[in-house]
Design a protein around this motif. Structure first.
Motif, PDB file in Angstrom:
ATOM      1  N   ILE A 190     -18.397  -3.926  18.470  1.00  0.00           N
ATOM      2  CA  ILE A 190     -18.779  -4.690  17.280  1.00  0.00           C
ATOM      3  C   ILE A 190     -17.560  -4.808  16.368  1.00  0.00           C
ATOM      4  O   ILE A 190     -16.856  -3.830  16.125  1.00  0.00           O
ATOM      5  CB  ILE A 190     -19.936  -4.008  16.525  1.00  0.00           C
ATOM      6  CG1 ILE A 190     -21.197  -3.967  17.393  1.00  0.00           C
ATOM      7  CG2 ILE A 190     -20.232  -4.728  15.214  1.00  0.00           C
ATOM      8  CD1 ILE A 190     -22.336  -3.219  16.759  1.00  0.00           C
ATOM      9  N   LYS A 191     -17.341  -5.991  15.835  1.00  0.00           N
ATOM     10  CA  LYS A 191     -16.239  -6.211  14.908  1.00  0.00           C
ATOM     11  C   LYS A 191     -16.653  -5.756  13.518  1.00  0.00           C
ATOM     12  O   LYS A 191     -17.659  -6.211  12.956  1.00  0.00           O
ATOM     13  CB  LYS A 191     -15.885  -7.702  14.883  1.00  0.00           C
ATOM     14  CG  LYS A 191     -14.639  -8.029  14.081  1.00  0.00           C
ATOM     15  CD  LYS A 191     -13.367  -7.577  14.796  1.00  0.00           C
ATOM     16  CE  LYS A 191     -12.121  -8.059  14.059  1.00  0.00           C
ATOM     17  NZ  LYS A 191     -10.881  -7.552  14.655  1.00  0.00           N
ATOM     18  N   ILE A 192     -15.892  -4.795  12.949  1.00  0.00           N
ATOM     19  CA  ILE A 192     -16.150  -4.281  11.607  1.00  0.00           C
ATOM     20  C   ILE A 192     -14.808  -4.265  10.873  1.00  0.00           C
ATOM     21  O   ILE A 192     -13.962  -3.406  11.131  1.00  0.00           O
ATOM     22  CB  ILE A 192     -16.758  -2.867  11.652  1.00  0.00           C
ATOM     23  CG1 ILE A 192     -18.018  -2.844  12.527  1.00  0.00           C
ATOM     24  CG2 ILE A 192     -17.068  -2.373  10.247  1.00  0.00           C
ATOM     25  CD1 ILE A 192     -18.565  -1.457  12.778  1.00  0.00           C
ATOM     26  N   GLY A 193     -14.619  -5.227   9.976  1.00  0.00           N
ATOM     27  CA  GLY A 193     -13.324  -5.340   9.313  1.00  0.00           C
ATOM     28  C   GLY A 193     -12.227  -5.634  10.322  1.00  0.00           C
ATOM     29  O   GLY A 193     -12.368  -6.519  11.172  1.00  0.00           O
ATOM     30  N   ASP A 194     -11.134  -4.863  10.235  1.00  0.00           N
ATOM     31  CA  ASP A 194     -10.028  -5.032  11.185  1.00  0.00           C
ATOM     32  C   ASP A 194     -10.261  -4.276  12.486  1.00  0.00           C
ATOM     33  O   ASP A 194      -9.389  -4.270  13.361  1.00  0.00           O
ATOM     34  CB  ASP A 194      -8.720  -4.522  10.557  1.00  0.00           C
ATOM     35  CG  ASP A 194      -8.191  -5.471   9.504  1.00  0.00           C
ATOM     36  OD1 ASP A 194      -8.656  -6.622   9.451  1.00  0.00           O
ATOM     37  OD2 ASP A 194      -7.313  -5.058   8.723  1.00  0.00           O
ATOM     38  N   PHE A 195     -11.427  -3.647  12.617  1.00  0.00           N
ATOM     39  CA  PHE A 195     -11.672  -2.763  13.749  1.00  0.00           C
ATOM     40  C   PHE A 195     -12.724  -3.353  14.688  1.00  0.00           C
ATOM     41  O   PHE A 195     -13.630  -4.074  14.257  1.00  0.00           O
ATOM     42  CB  PHE A 195     -12.164  -1.396  13.263  1.00  0.00           C
ATOM     43  CG  PHE A 195     -11.273  -0.767  12.232  1.00  0.00           C
ATOM     44  CD1 PHE A 195     -10.215   0.045  12.613  1.00  0.00           C
ATOM     45  CD2 PHE A 195     -11.484  -0.988  10.883  1.00  0.00           C
ATOM     46  CE1 PHE A 195      -9.385   0.618  11.661  1.00  0.00           C
ATOM     47  CE2 PHE A 195     -10.662  -0.414   9.919  1.00  0.00           C
ATOM     48  CZ  PHE A 195      -9.610   0.385  10.309  1.00  0.00           C
ATOM     49  N   GLU A 196     -12.594  -3.004  15.955  1.00  0.00           N
ATOM     50  CA  GLU A 196     -13.643  -3.283  16.931  1.00  0.00           C
ATOM     51  C   GLU A 196     -14.140  -1.929  17.417  1.00  0.00           C
ATOM     52  O   GLU A 196     -13.375  -1.165  18.008  1.00  0.00           O
ATOM     53  CB  GLU A 196     -13.108  -4.120  18.095  1.00  0.00           C
ATOM     54  CG  GLU A 196     -14.202  -4.638  19.003  1.00  0.00           C
ATOM     55  CD  GLU A 196     -13.676  -5.593  20.058  1.00  0.00           C
ATOM     56  OE1 GLU A 196     -13.873  -6.818  19.924  1.00  0.00           O
ATOM     57  OE2 GLU A 196     -13.051  -5.092  21.014  1.00  0.00           O
ATOM     58  N   VAL A 197     -15.406  -1.627  17.150  1.00  0.00           N
ATOM     59  CA  VAL A 197     -15.943  -0.287  17.396  1.00  0.00           C
ATOM     60  C   VAL A 197     -16.993  -0.345  18.490  1.00  0.00           C
ATOM     61  O   VAL A 197     -17.901  -1.183  18.458  1.00  0.00           O
ATOM     62  CB  VAL A 197     -16.559   0.304  16.111  1.00  0.00           C
ATOM     63  CG1 VAL A 197     -17.026   1.731  16.360  1.00  0.00           C
ATOM     64  CG2 VAL A 197     -15.546   0.267  14.967  1.00  0.00           C
ATOM     65  N   GLU A 198     -16.857   0.566  19.447  1.00  0.00           N
ATOM     66  CA  GLU A 198     -17.845   0.690  20.519  1.00  0.00           C
ATOM     67  C   GLU A 198     -18.404   2.106  20.522  1.00  0.00           C
ATOM     68  O   GLU A 198     -17.657   3.079  20.459  1.00  0.00           O
ATOM     69  CB  GLU A 198     -17.216   0.375  21.884  1.00  0.00           C
ATOM     70  CG  GLU A 198     -18.193   0.555  23.043  1.00  0.00           C
ATOM     71  CD  GLU A 198     -17.566   0.264  24.404  1.00  0.00           C
ATOM     72  OE1 GLU A 198     -18.063   0.793  25.412  1.00  0.00           O
ATOM     73  OE2 GLU A 198     -16.563  -0.474  24.449  1.00  0.00           O
ATOM     74  N   TRP A 199     -19.729   2.221  20.590  1.00  0.00           N
ATOM     75  CA  TRP A 199     -20.403   3.509  20.692  1.00  0.00           C
ATOM     76  C   TRP A 199     -20.547   3.869  22.170  1.00  0.00           C
ATOM     77  O   TRP A 199     -21.016   3.055  22.970  1.00  0.00           O
ATOM     78  CB  TRP A 199     -21.773   3.448  20.040  1.00  0.00           C
ATOM     79  CG  TRP A 199     -21.769   3.576  18.550  1.00  0.00           C
ATOM     80  CD1 TRP A 199     -22.179   4.643  17.815  1.00  0.00           C
ATOM     81  CD2 TRP A 199     -21.341   2.601  17.586  1.00  0.00           C
ATOM     82  NE1 TRP A 199     -22.031   4.411  16.455  1.00  0.00           N
ATOM     83  CE2 TRP A 199     -21.515   3.161  16.291  1.00  0.00           C
ATOM     84  CE3 TRP A 199     -20.813   1.315  17.684  1.00  0.00           C
ATOM     85  CZ2 TRP A 199     -21.188   2.472  15.130  1.00  0.00           C
ATOM     86  CZ3 TRP A 199     -20.485   0.627  16.521  1.00  0.00           C
ATOM     87  CH2 TRP A 199     -20.667   1.204  15.265  1.00  0.00           C
TER      88      TRP A 199
END
Length: 618
Positions: A190-199
């Protein structure tokens, strides 16, 4: 004749392949080197060496000339157990990893929980794109409501952690902020701000825990959260090793990994090993079974309830947090139990003792917990009996050992059978031991390593394990709370220190306690308090009558009169020698008298009590 020639040729070939014993070694080597098969073996060995070196390489597989820089700032969770909160930021945006609480020490009187100091979050408030939750333990989500009372951001997590945060929001009258919850799907970045986060699914002592893969322009950061590698978990969902290995192959810039059990050799046992111990204890129990554990350890609770059902017992869940967490996990479908097995506390008397299982809170000896109140005969519905079997299925959190020992003593004085550390599998940890930590390091192959979650000795031990796994010592940084680390593919370094600390919370009213109040309580508990009420003549600067002197925590009651007389003499001497102008400045007069009494008490008793003078000028 032709057959003889063929035979002679074959013999010659065999002789060529097996050098004669009498040929010099150098000649034998030249002979081997000239053979095609030897050259092929040599090439294969060299190729495989390259493959091995490449697969073990922890060099990032992306351009190292990127100008992007990442800053990592732990605001809690280092140098302590609990209180986990970390900020990861670029120049334009930031994310917060967990917002956890921690437990107070014994000298923090009247304090129930500690939450992190949010000063730095106030400073970067406009950059924060969201809060990322790894799992639903209190030391990772317990401070979220206190943050939301001041600042609000989108909260990203899997259903169980957000469900448990929702329960907290109900308690704190923050229901309207549930619209900021963002439910995520594991293995889906998921794109969150400048980050792409995966659980990424991870096993721990709570359902639905996750590690995080945080992709940035500078590289990928893996944050393990709390974890162990359980191959036979109760729900059948082991750690997603394949996904961790996937990121390891792509290239991991930095690994932040759980250090709690870094001193433990080998592996942490599976949660499923608790089952046979429960079975043995339930089979032996002649009366009621009372099982206490962390309210968030739902798989432990589930195993206890399963054994209760097996042995024909009705289940009574006591303790607000235990009831709430079990209800939430059942509503969300994480566990399935028939409703007809549950009874309320007031119904316990309707059944025989051997038909009752009580699941409750209090495994840490908390004085307000249900188990403690049962043990001290203060619980409304449950009094401990000699026929009861008490199972404390948890290990004392560092600092809580005395409290746990106290509640066990109370239980045993009631005659109950207490199973605590008698069985090695009555409780298993949710944190990785050294071999699991090694596996995490080998799977992710990070260039830089930042051990997290634990006291400094835990981080140091985890560093030793990382070095053994091929991480260069210069690429490992032992952070402390407030250290801001800058990270690029080329370097890792500390750039500055951020203010950190704790805020004291009274959990009974869900409000903050000012630090000076806690300090005053500590001082009064260790040094005592002296209260003085005196009437002074304005004309001759003498006592009009005997002062009233009360002391607490300083002298025994039988010496009160003697102590009061002593303080009266101190006051009289002070009045004889004080500056005349003080009589018209009551506030200054009280301060100077306070200092005079404090010095006298210190000379005599080596104590600095709190002095509370009240002066009336007549």
């Amino acid at each position: 004749m032709e057959e003889k020639n063929n035979q002679a040729q074959n013999n010659q070939k065999q002789n060529d392949l097996k050098p004669a014993q009498n040929k010099p070694a150098k000649q034998q080597y030249k002979q081997k080197k000239s053979l095609g098969w030897y050259r092929d073996i040599k090439k294969a060995i060299e190729a495989n060496e390259r493959v091995q070196k490449n697969r073990l390489s922890n060099e990032p597989k992306y351009p190292i000339n990127t100008k992007s820089r990442i800053k990592i700032t732990p605001l809690g969770g280092l140098g302590e157990i609990g209180g986990n909160i970390t900020v990861i930021e670029t120049e334009k945006s930031a994310i917060i990893i967990d917002v956890g609480m921690s437990f107070p020490t014994e000298d923090m009187h009247g304090v129930d929980i500690l939450v992190p100091d949010f000063t730095y979050l106030r400073q970067i408030k406009d950059k924060i794109a969201g809060i990322i939750i790894t799992h639903a333990h209190e030391d990772h989500i317990g401070a979220v409501p206190y943050l939301f009372k001041e600042m609000q951001f989108p909260v990203y997590g899997t259903p169980l952690p957000l469900g448990m945060i929702a329960n907290k929001f109900d308690e704190h009258n923050l229901r309207s902020f549930k619209n900021l919850f963002r439910y995520v799907e594991k293995r889906k970045p998921i794109k969150i701000g400048d980050f792409e986060v995966e659980w990424i699914h991870i096993t721990h002592s709570i359902i639905d825990a996750s590690a995080l893969a945080i992709s940035t322009e500078a590289g990928t950061i893996i944050h393990t959260g709390d974890f162990k590698i359980d191959h036979t978990p109760i729900d059948g969902y082991p750690t997603d090793l394949h996904r961790l290995a996937h990121y390891g192959e792509k290239g991991v810039l930095a690994l932040l990994s759980d250090s709690t059990n870094s001193h433990n050799e080998g592996i942490t046992k599976s949660e499923s090993t608790v089952g046979p111990t429960f079975d043995l204890l339930f089979a032996r129990a002649k009366g009621r079974v009372i099982m206490s554990t962390f309210s968030s350890n739902i798989h432990r609770v589930y195993q206890a309830i399963e054994h209760g059902i097996k042995y024909g017992r009705k289940v009574c869940v006591i303790g607000r947090s235990m009831e709430r967490n079990l209800e939430t996990t059942m509503q969300l479908g994480y566990i399935k139990l028939p409703q007809n097995i549950f009874i309320d506390a007031h119904e316990i008397g309707k059944y025989s003792d051997n038909e009752i299982l009580i699941v409750t809170t209090g495994s840490q000896g908390e004085t307000m917990s249900a188990l403690y109140r049962m043990a001290t005969n203060e619980h409304r519905h449950v009094k401990i009996k000699p026929s009861d079997t008490i199972i404390i299925s948890a290990k004392a959190i560092p600092g809580n050992e005395r409290s746990v020992s106290s509640v066990i003593n109370f239980l045993q004085k009631c005659g109950a059978t207490v199973a605590y550390q008698d069985f090695s599998e009555i409780h298993v940890s949710g944190h990785a031991a050294q071999e699991e930590q090694k596996l995490m390091l080998r799977l992710t192959k990070p260039k830089f390593f930042l051990p997290v979650h634990g006291e400094y000795n835990h981080l140091t031990k985890h560093k030793e394990t990382a070095v053994k796994c091929g991480i260069p010592e210069k690429n490992i940084f032992l952070m402390q709370d407030g250290d801001q680390i800058e990270l690029t593919p080329k370097y890792i370094k500390k750039v500055k220190s951020i203010r950190t600390g704790k805020t004291y919370i009274d959990n009974q009213i869900n409000q903050e306690i000012e630090s000076d109040v806690v300090i005053d309580r500590q001082k009064m508990a260790t040094e005592g308090i002296v209260m003085i009420v005196a009437q002074i003549s304005e004309n001759d600067r003498k006592l009009i009558s005997k002062p009233k002197v009360s002391s607490f925590g300083l002298v025994a009651d039988k010496y009160d009169k003697e102590f009061a007389k002593e303080i009266e003499e101190v006051i009289e001497h002070f009045l004889q020698n004080m500056k005349p102008e003080l009589i018209s400045a009551p506030r200054r007069l009280e301060n100077e008298l306070r200092q005079a009494v404090r010095k006298h008490i210190f000379r005599k008793m080596k104590k600095y009590p709190t002095i509370v003078p009240t002066i009336f000028i007549m």
